[in-house]
Design a protein around this motif. Sequence first.
Motif, PDB file in Angstrom:
ATOM      1  N   UNK A 112      51.423  52.010  41.974  1.00  0.00           N
ATOM      2  CA  UNK A 112      51.664  53.056  40.974  1.00  0.00           C
ATOM      3  C   UNK A 112      52.971  53.766  41.310  1.00  0.00           C
ATOM      4  N   UNK A 113      53.494  54.496  40.339  1.00  0.00           N
ATOM      5  CA  UNK A 113      54.716  55.278  40.535  1.00  0.00           C
ATOM      6  C   UNK A 113      54.443  56.724  40.160  1.00  0.00           C
ATOM      7  N   UNK A 114      55.105  57.623  40.842  1.00  0.00           N
ATOM      8  CA  UNK A 114      55.026  59.036  40.504  1.00  0.00           C
ATOM      9  C   UNK A 114      56.276  59.426  39.727  1.00  0.00           C
ATOM     10  N   UNK A 115      56.075  60.040  38.579  1.00  0.00           N
ATOM     11  CA  UNK A 115      57.212  60.471  37.750  1.00  0.00           C
ATOM     12  C   UNK A 115      57.559  61.938  37.978  1.00  0.00           C
ATOM     13  N   UNK A 116      56.603  62.711  38.458  1.00  0.00           N
ATOM     14  CA  UNK A 116      56.866  64.134  38.665  1.00  0.00           C
ATOM     15  C   UNK A 116      55.727  64.793  39.416  1.00  0.00           C
ATOM     16  N   UNK A 141      48.915  66.073  51.603  1.00  0.00           N
ATOM     17  CA  UNK A 141      49.997  66.377  50.683  1.00  0.00           C
ATOM     18  C   UNK A 141      50.074  67.844  50.312  1.00  0.00           C
ATOM     19  N   UNK A 142      49.609  68.708  51.210  1.00  0.00           N
ATOM     20  CA  UNK A 142      49.582  70.144  50.944  1.00  0.00           C
ATOM     21  C   UNK A 142      50.503  70.878  51.902  1.00  0.00           C
ATOM     22  N   UNK A 183      59.462  63.345  48.639  1.00  0.00           N
ATOM     23  CA  UNK A 183      60.702  64.115  48.514  1.00  0.00           C
ATOM     24  C   UNK A 183      61.642  63.648  47.415  1.00  0.00           C
ATOM     25  N   UNK A 184      61.555  62.385  47.013  1.00  0.00           N
ATOM     26  CA  UNK A 184      62.454  61.860  45.982  1.00  0.00           C
ATOM     27  C   UNK A 184      61.898  61.997  44.573  1.00  0.00           C
ATOM     28  N   UNK A 185      60.683  62.502  44.463  1.00  0.00           N
ATOM     29  CA  UNK A 185      60.068  62.652  43.138  1.00  0.00           C
ATOM     30  C   UNK A 185      60.376  64.052  42.609  1.00  0.00           C
ATOM     31  N   UNK A 186      60.980  64.151  41.431  1.00  0.00           N
ATOM     32  CA  UNK A 186      61.340  65.469  40.895  1.00  0.00           C
ATOM     33  C   UNK A 186      60.115  66.263  40.458  1.00  0.00           C
ATOM     34  N   UNK A 214      56.183  73.977  41.746  1.00  0.00           N
ATOM     35  CA  UNK A 214      57.484  74.512  41.323  1.00  0.00           C
ATOM     36  C   UNK A 214      58.633  73.994  42.180  1.00  0.00           C
ATOM     37  N   UNK A 215      58.312  73.346  43.305  1.00  0.00           N
ATOM     38  CA  UNK A 215      59.341  72.756  44.150  1.00  0.00           C
ATOM     39  C   UNK A 215      58.883  71.371  44.610  1.00  0.00           C
ATOM     40  N   UNK A 216      59.828  70.519  44.962  1.00  0.00           N
ATOM     41  CA  UNK A 216      59.481  69.171  45.406  1.00  0.00           C
ATOM     42  C   UNK A 216      58.621  69.244  46.665  1.00  0.00           C
TER      43      UNK A 216
END
Length: 314
Positions: A210-214, A280-281, A225-228, A218-220
């Motif tokens: 899968x891919x993450x698009x966003x 991821x927190x 780190x490369x996902x907006x 409010x911050x990355x």
Amino acid sequence: MGAALFGAQREAAAADTFPSRPIRMIVPSGAGGITDILARVIAVRLSENLGHQVVVDNRPGASGVVGSDIVAKATPDGHTLLMVFPSHPVNPSLFAKLPYDTIRDFAPVTLVSQVSPALIVQNQFPARSMQELIATAKAKPGQLNHASVGIGSMGHLGALLLRSMAKIDFALVLYKGSPQALSALMSGEIQFYLIGSVGTAVTHIKTGRIRALGVGASQRVAALPDVPTIAETLPGYEARGWNGILAPARTPKHVIDRLHREIVKIVRSPEFNEVLASEGARAVGNTPAELDAVIRADVRKWAAVVKEAGVRPE
């Protein structure tokens, strides 16, 4: 001056007597989720720091209402605590009547952590960015399927906020849990999914399934780190999960201060941050007043989203 000094001495003496017995930390959800995991890590360390056992008591039901009601009605002496998550400020909008007042019946201690949702798609899905996803949804109104896990969950409400702010239309398909929703995404049954925690999706993202698009924060986030952020496409967008600790209203200030001091010490420790990173927190550990502000802001924010979408509890 003498009365003030006497009052300070009396409060200091009272602080020395807390806690006087084991502390019960109510987790208003089942075992195994991030709220339960963090509560148990805090309980172990807090037991050591306070010299009395802190016992985690899982009381799931009604989106956290069952467990929250126990704490709202508990003796306000600091020996009963509540580990909450975002459904706490959402519930006043979902339920016609609650057995407690979300603001008045609790005393904030500290915000423990924040976790960001991630908007994910199957690797074969043509959209490679949030802009392309929104364009695809606008070109095919109502034809894309989005997974949701639980009415009023952060993934569900975050998707509704996305639909409103981006002015797009898509179908919401409910699943029992994240494993089922992820399976549906990877099989092509649904096209995208705002999963409640980045940590749940990281492994699948790294394997390329899968891919993450966003991300909804409010911050990355450090885990991706490369996902907006979604806000980089939709300014003002924010959907983030969190965990915080509350006590019953009218708990004495010296007790809240002691709990705050000890819990923040744990939250900011390297060991606790390792646990958070795996989920991821990120750690917070703010003041009681700042947690109160977070809850009040979320009550207002999600009330507007729930009203606009006409959401009703399951």
